[in-house]
Design an enzyme around this catalytic site. Structure first.
Site, PDB file in Angstrom:
ATOM      1  N   GLY A 243      -1.006   1.937  -6.093  1.00  0.00           N
ATOM      2  CA  GLY A 243      -0.102   2.934  -6.654  1.00  0.00           C
ATOM      3  C   GLY A 243       0.171   4.051  -5.669  1.00  0.00           C
ATOM      4  CB  SER A 244       1.493   7.424  -6.224  1.00  0.00           C
ATOM      5  OG  SER A 244       0.560   8.052  -7.093  1.00  0.00           O
ATOM      6  N   GLY A 248      -4.026   7.619  -6.368  1.00  0.00           N
ATOM      7  CA  GLY A 248      -5.136   6.959  -5.699  1.00  0.00           C
ATOM      8  C   GLY A 248      -6.162   7.945  -5.179  1.00  0.00           C
ATOM      9  CD  GLU A 267      -1.358  -2.112  -1.382  1.00  0.00           C
ATOM     10  OE1 GLU A 267      -0.112  -2.140  -1.394  1.00  0.00           O
ATOM     11  OE2 GLU A 267      -2.062  -3.095  -1.657  1.00  0.00           O
ATOM     12  CB  CYS A 304       2.855  -1.879  -0.693  1.00  0.00           C
ATOM     13  SG  CYS A 304       2.434  -3.628  -0.797  1.00  0.00           S
TER      14      CYS A 304
END
Length: 531
Positions: A243-244, A248, A267, A304
């Site tokens: 996620g962001s 994170g 991630e 990503c």
């Protein structure tokens, strides 16, 4: 779906619906902007019930033979295949990603599940290592035997941009279950119905495998409460997150502040730099431009591994013309959530007006829903170094071209590029030595170096590395794709001078499972014999 109110956490385990707790979660349909049906958001009490059940199941599941766990993974894959039409229809309604993309992702998800099933059936995940006694060693060496064991219950956070492959039965769940670690999963609020359908398949597979119900649970939650409760729960021993950067990092910090800190494999944002050499641009301008345009707009720029920063030689007019033309042929797509749309719009409102930044291309998004324009920004190295905002990920179909005039310019720019999942080089044969310093810098800041290709599209394989230095992840030494992903949810244990009755079968002299082991530095399946 049996109900628009999702069964969650302990309720999935107990088979009963909870009617108390936070307001229902409603997802916004990306294509239309309309709201979907209501789903029950988990309470803190339900989080605790789910983690308590996982803790009870953990020793039982850890002791389960690898063949049983492999069969569980295969059952999940078979169940997903049987419900493919329903799953794809639900996911398309919730994400607007399209049937072709979603069926491909569903196939990848099943391939991941079966890949981990094959891995643990072979015993390779155990990393079984044996050193027999050596009294002549300095200091004398006792009998030592080591293997990997399950870490314990894992909290998994689904991603918004992959409703299957990085979601309920995605890579984090597959690798944790393969390791022997129960999973408590927080579904992503961008696709709750898809998550619920997939979650029921996993629950049924667990039951059909004769395993404790606590091996898997699914929770819904739109705010931070469920996630924070999961991460600080003492029963949880590791976290898998996609996620962001903001979310994170918050989870990472909460996990680090626990009385017993735990690893968070998060991630997060990644700009994935691309370096184009003069020779490559001169030789393949149109080819590179077409591939790059397809790559940065793939999935509407919500991958990503999307290339976000492109270093190209100043004065590359032919390339810029070809790239602009290719980008203008892309029809703006739909973003996954209102939050992503608002965030990208606010970010672009700032970066496009920075001093020294030009808007080379902007393809306006027509129509309703959560649409976003395709945007190409251009600056030079001085502008890139001056504006920190250009070094942040634009999560959407946006790319920043940075013109350089020398190798020194390239090195100066790369010194400021944040840690990334990937780094890409386009060069011609014979340029390797001349580009040695930039290549070394790209390797240092990324987890995967791509040569004369594009970073979008991540092969699921033994050698894959999908992780990189911070801020792309919180654990650069790990990967969330490929067989090595299982290592995140294991820990090594060594047995010293232990009798055979105490040893796991993988470490016994006779090697009853016939697995590959490292014995006294030699890879072999042979039994250990007394010397």
């Amino acid at each position: 779906m049996p109900s628009t109110r999702a069964l969650t956490g302990a309720n999935l385990i107990a088979g009963e619906e909870s009617t108390e707790g936070p307001a229902d979660l409603r997802q916004t349909r990306p294509a239309t902007g309309e709201q979907g049906p209501a789903f029950h958001q988990a309470t803190v009490a339900e989080v605790r019930a789910a983690t308590a059940a996982a803790a009870l199941a953990a020793p039982v599941y850890a002791a389960t033979p690898a063949t049983t766990r492999a069969e569980l993974l295969r059952r999940i894959a078979t169940g997903i295949e049987g419900a493919a039409d329903e799953l794809v229809a639900a996911a398309d309604e919730e994400t607007a990603l399209g049937e072709t993309r979603l069926r491909g992702e569903l196939a990848r998800t099943n391939a991941q599940l079966r890949m981990f099933a094959d891995l643990i059936a072979s015993g390779a995940h155990l990393d079984a290592t044996i050193d027999t006694p050596d009294p002549s060693a300095i200091p004398p060496r006792p009998d030592l035997r080591r293997l990997q064991v399950p870490l314990g219950p894992v909290a998994v956070f689904s991603a918004s941009n992959f409703p299957f492959a990085f979601s309920v039965a995605g890579g984090d769940t597959a690798s944790a279950l393969a390791a022997g670690s129960p999973v408590v999963l927080k579904a992503h609020p961008a696709h709750p119905a898809t998550s619920e359908l997939t979650g029921r398949i996993v629950v049924e597979a667990v039951a059909d495998s004769g395993l404790p119900a606590g091996v898997f649970a699914l929770l819904h939650g739109a705010g931070p409460e469920v996630g924070q409760a999961l991460v600080i729960d003492p029963a949880v021993k590791a976290v898998g997150f996609t996620g962001s950067l903001r979310a994170g990092r918050a989870l990472h910090d909460a996990a680090a502040a626990r009385p017993e800190p735990i690893p968070v494999y998060a991630e997060m944002g990644s700009t994935n730099p691309v370096l184009l050499s003069e020779a490559a641009v001169a030789a393949r301008a149109e080819e590179i431009a077409a591939g790059l345009a397809q790559s940065f707009t793939m999935g509407n720029g919500q991958f990503c591994t999307k290339p976000g920063i492109v270093l190209l030689p100043a004065g590359a007019a032919e390339f810029e013309s070809a790239f602009t033309s290719a980008a203008q042929q892309v029809s703006p797509g739909t973003l996954l959530s209102p939050q992503i749309q608002r965030g990208l719009a606010a970010q672009l409102a700032e970066t496009r007006d920075l001093d020294g930044v030009d808007v080379l291309t902007e393809v306006v998004a027509d129509g309703g829903g959560l649409r976003s324009p395709v945007v190409v920004l251009r600056t030079d190295v001085a502008g890139y170094l001056r504006h920190e905002q250009l070094r942040e990920e634009h999560f959407g179909p946006v790319v920043v071209l940075v013109e350089y005039g020398s190798t020194e310019d390239v090195l100066a720019a790369l010194a400021e590029v944040p840690g990334s999942l990937t780094a890409t080089v386009h060069a011609e044969p014979g340029e390797e030595d001349r580009l040695a310093e930039p290549i070394a810098r790209l390797v240092a800041l990324s987890g995967r170096l791509v040569w004369n290709g594009f970073p979008t599209g991540v092969a699921v394989s033994f050698a894959q590395q999908h992780g990189g230095p911070y801020p792309s992840t919180t654990a650069a030494w790990s990967t969330s794709v490929g067989t090595s992903a299982i290592r995140r949810f294991q820990r090594p244990v060594a047995y010293q001078a232990a009798p055979a009755a105490v040893l796991p079968s993988a470490l016994r002299n006779e090697n009853p499972d016939g697995i590959v082991r490292l014995v006294n530095g030699r890879v072999t399946t042979d039994p250990v014999t007394a010397e």
